[in-house]
Scaffold this motif. Structure first.
Motif: not given
Length: 117
Positions: A7-12, A18, A90, A111-114
């Protein structure tokens, strides 16, 4: 058997931070090492960071000085603190755990990190 949930991925934005989490359950006492891998579209999956049961850490050259891997043994959770994020970071980030005897590797769902402005 070991189950891993990231968990914890997202857009930054570039330069942002992150913190990824990986919750482990099951036969975690059988695990000798855990780590984070990532895979960007069209690229091979690569090791980002790892940590052994003894606490020894290892990092990919591309993330040294920016990422930190750690564990909270009480909560059976592993973390990846990512600072100074760059667009090239990314990727889909995967938690993994290695069982040495017999050899077996467990993977989380990713989990996606962008990193983008």
């Amino acid at each position: 058997q070991v189950q891993l949930v990231e968990s914890g991925g997202g857009l930054v934005q570039p330069g942002g931070s992150l913190r990824l989490s990986c919750a482990a359950s099951g036969s975690i006492f059988s695990i000798s090492a855990m780590g984070w891998h990532r895979q960007a579209p069209g690229k091979q999956r690569e090791l980002v960071a790892s940590i052994t049961t003894g606490g020894r850490t290892n990092y990919a050259d591309s993330v040294k000085g920016r990422f930190t891997i750690s564990r909270d043994n009480l909560k059976n959770t592993m973390f990846l603190q990512m600072n100074g994020l760059k667009p090239e970071d990314t990727a889909v980030y995967y938690c993994n755990a290695v069982q040495a005897i017999p050899v077996k590797v467990y993977w989380g769902q990713g989990t996606q990190v962008t990193v983008s402005s």
